[in-house]
Scaffold this motif. Structure first.
Motif, PDB file in Angstrom:
ATOM      1  N   LYS A   1       0.835  -1.203   0.000  1.00 41.39           N
ATOM      2  CA  LYS A   1       0.000   0.000   0.000  1.00 41.39           C
ATOM      3  C   LYS A   1       0.871   1.254   0.000  1.00 41.39           C
ATOM      4  N   ASN A   2       1.902   1.272   0.823  1.00 41.36           N
ATOM      5  CA  ASN A   2       2.785   2.435   0.897  1.00 41.36           C
ATOM      6  C   ASN A   2       3.518   2.679  -0.421  1.00 41.36           C
ATOM      7  N   LYS A   3       3.978   1.600  -1.080  1.00 42.50           N
ATOM      8  CA  LYS A   3       4.650   1.737  -2.379  1.00 42.50           C
ATOM      9  C   LYS A   3       3.719   2.371  -3.407  1.00 42.50           C
ATOM     10  N   VAL A   4       2.502   1.867  -3.496  1.00 40.22           N
ATOM     11  CA  VAL A   4       1.546   2.372  -4.485  1.00 40.22           C
ATOM     12  C   VAL A   4       1.171   3.820  -4.165  1.00 40.22           C
ATOM     13  N   CYS A   5       0.950   4.132  -2.905  1.00 35.85           N
ATOM     14  CA  CYS A   5       0.597   5.506  -2.530  1.00 35.85           C
ATOM     15  C   CYS A   5       1.748   6.464  -2.825  1.00 35.85           C
ATOM     16  N   GLN A   6       2.989   6.042  -2.620  1.00 33.93           N
ATOM     17  CA  GLN A   6       4.133   6.883  -2.962  1.00 33.93           C
ATOM     18  C   GLN A   6       4.179   7.150  -4.467  1.00 33.93           C
ATOM     19  N   MET A   7       3.894   6.129  -5.263  1.00 31.40           N
ATOM     20  CA  MET A   7       3.857   6.307  -6.715  1.00 31.40           C
ATOM     21  C   MET A   7       2.766   7.302  -7.114  1.00 31.40           C
ATOM     22  N   LEU A   8       1.595   7.171  -6.528  1.00 38.80           N
ATOM     23  CA  LEU A   8       0.487   8.071  -6.852  1.00 38.80           C
ATOM     24  C   LEU A   8       0.776   9.495  -6.379  1.00 38.80           C
ATOM     25  N   ASP A   9       1.386   9.628  -5.210  1.00 40.02           N
ATOM     26  CA  ASP A   9       1.718  10.960  -4.689  1.00 40.02           C
ATOM     27  C   ASP A   9       2.727  11.677  -5.582  1.00 40.02           C
ATOM     28  N   ALA A  10       3.538  10.933  -6.318  1.00 39.49           N
ATOM     29  CA  ALA A  10       4.552  11.534  -7.196  1.00 39.49           C
ATOM     30  C   ALA A  10       3.956  12.070  -8.496  1.00 39.49           C
ATOM     31  N   LEU A  11       2.707  11.722  -8.793  1.00 43.59           N
ATOM     32  CA  LEU A  11       2.060  12.185 -10.029  1.00 43.59           C
ATOM     33  C   LEU A  11       1.605  13.634  -9.882  1.00 43.59           C
ATOM     34  N   PRO A  12       1.589  14.379 -10.983  1.00 46.29           N
ATOM     35  CA  PRO A  12       1.188  15.785 -10.922  1.00 46.29           C
ATOM     36  C   PRO A  12      -0.332  15.963 -10.920  1.00 46.29           C
ATOM     37  N   ILE A  13      -1.032  15.178 -10.121  1.00 35.33           N
ATOM     38  CA  ILE A  13      -2.487  15.288  -9.990  1.00 35.33           C
ATOM     39  C   ILE A  13      -2.842  15.242  -8.505  1.00 35.33           C
ATOM     40  N   ASP A  14      -4.021  15.706  -8.168  1.00 33.52           N
ATOM     41  CA  ASP A  14      -4.442  15.778  -6.772  1.00 33.52           C
ATOM     42  C   ASP A  14      -5.115  14.470  -6.352  1.00 33.52           C
ATOM     43  N   ILE A  15      -4.387  13.648  -5.609  1.00 35.61           N
ATOM     44  CA  ILE A  15      -4.915  12.386  -5.096  1.00 35.61           C
ATOM     45  C   ILE A  15      -4.676  12.366  -3.590  1.00 35.61           C
ATOM     46  N   ASP A  16      -5.734  12.124  -2.820  1.00 33.65           N
ATOM     47  CA  ASP A  16      -5.605  12.091  -1.364  1.00 33.65           C
ATOM     48  C   ASP A  16      -5.350  10.647  -0.917  1.00 33.65           C
ATOM     49  N   THR A  17      -4.085  10.246  -0.911  1.00 36.24           N
ATOM     50  CA  THR A  17      -3.746   8.871  -0.536  1.00 36.24           C
ATOM     51  C   THR A  17      -3.845   8.631   0.968  1.00 36.24           C
ATOM     52  N   ASP A  18      -4.056   9.687   1.759  1.00 32.73           N
ATOM     53  CA  ASP A  18      -4.243   9.497   3.204  1.00 32.73           C
ATOM     54  C   ASP A  18      -5.537   8.753   3.508  1.00 32.73           C
ATOM     55  N   LYS A  19      -6.463   8.718   2.556  1.00 26.51           N
ATOM     56  CA  LYS A  19      -7.739   8.034   2.761  1.00 26.51           C
ATOM     57  C   LYS A  19      -7.686   6.544   2.405  1.00 26.51           C
ATOM     58  N   VAL A  20      -6.569   6.062   1.890  1.00 24.27           N
ATOM     59  CA  VAL A  20      -6.443   4.657   1.522  1.00 24.27           C
ATOM     60  C   VAL A  20      -6.376   3.822   2.792  1.00 24.27           C
ATOM     61  N   GLN A  21      -7.275   2.861   2.886  1.00 22.36           N
ATOM     62  CA  GLN A  21      -7.324   1.996   4.062  1.00 22.36           C
ATOM     63  C   GLN A  21      -7.119   0.558   3.647  1.00 22.36           C
ATOM     64  N   THR A  22      -6.573  -0.238   4.543  1.00 25.10           N
ATOM     65  CA  THR A  22      -6.433  -1.666   4.301  1.00 25.10           C
ATOM     66  C   THR A  22      -6.940  -2.438   5.507  1.00 25.10           C
ATOM     67  N   SER A  23      -7.371  -3.650   5.250  1.00 22.98           N
ATOM     68  CA  SER A  23      -7.682  -4.577   6.332  1.00 22.98           C
ATOM     69  C   SER A  23      -7.066  -5.907   5.940  1.00 22.98           C
ATOM     70  N   TYR A  24      -6.595  -6.629   6.922  1.00 20.23           N
ATOM     71  CA  TYR A  24      -5.883  -7.878   6.651  1.00 20.23           C
ATOM     72  C   TYR A  24      -6.677  -9.060   7.184  1.00 20.23           C
ATOM     73  N   GLN A  25      -6.794 -10.086   6.341  1.00 22.23           N
ATOM     74  CA  GLN A  25      -7.383 -11.358   6.739  1.00 22.23           C
ATOM     75  C   GLN A  25      -6.435 -12.435   6.274  1.00 22.23           C
ATOM     76  N   GLU A  26      -6.038 -13.299   7.171  1.00 20.14           N
ATOM     77  CA  GLU A  26      -5.064 -14.345   6.819  1.00 20.14           C
ATOM     78  C   GLU A  26      -5.650 -15.278   5.765  1.00 20.14           C
ATOM     79  N   LEU A  27      -4.846 -15.564   4.730  1.00 21.97           N
ATOM     80  CA  LEU A  27      -5.283 -16.449   3.663  1.00 21.97           C
ATOM     81  C   LEU A  27      -4.966 -17.894   4.025  1.00 21.97           C
ATOM     82  N   GLY A  28      -5.807 -18.788   3.540  1.00 22.46           N
ATOM     83  CA  GLY A  28      -5.543 -20.215   3.691  1.00 22.46           C
ATOM     84  C   GLY A  28      -6.070 -20.723   4.943  1.00 22.46           C
TER      85      GLY A  28
END
Length: 75
Positions: free
Chosen positions: A48-75
């Motif tokens: 999530k942090n990698k993708v948000c850093q990439m988006l923040d580097a673009l010359p457009i207004d994106i509020d990546t502070d609103k990106v949320q994640t939740s984790y559920q163990e797979l398997g």
């Protein structure tokens, strides 16, 4: 640091051995949809942090502070 396989079929998908991220335009609103899946909560946060850093580097207004994640163990 592993380089992802990049797939552009339905947006931008970054495939790693430990998980993936997808960034695509929403079908219902003027927004980007971000999806993440990972085999560990630590990698999920890193991904999530990698993708948000990439988006923040673009010359457009994106509020990546609103990106949320939740984790559920797979398997």
């Amino acid at each position: 640091d592993e380089s992802p396989e990049i797939i552009t079929t339905d947006g931008l998908r970054l495939e790693y051995t430990k998980g993936w991220a997808l960034v695509r335009a929403s079908n219902t609103s003027a927004a980007l949809t971000l999806r993440f899946e990972a085999f560990s909560e630590v990698f999920l946060t890193e991904l999530k942090n990698k993708v948000c850093q990439m988006l923040d580097a673009l010359p457009i207004d994106i509020d990546t502070d609103k990106v949320q994640t939740s984790y559920q163990e797979l398997g």
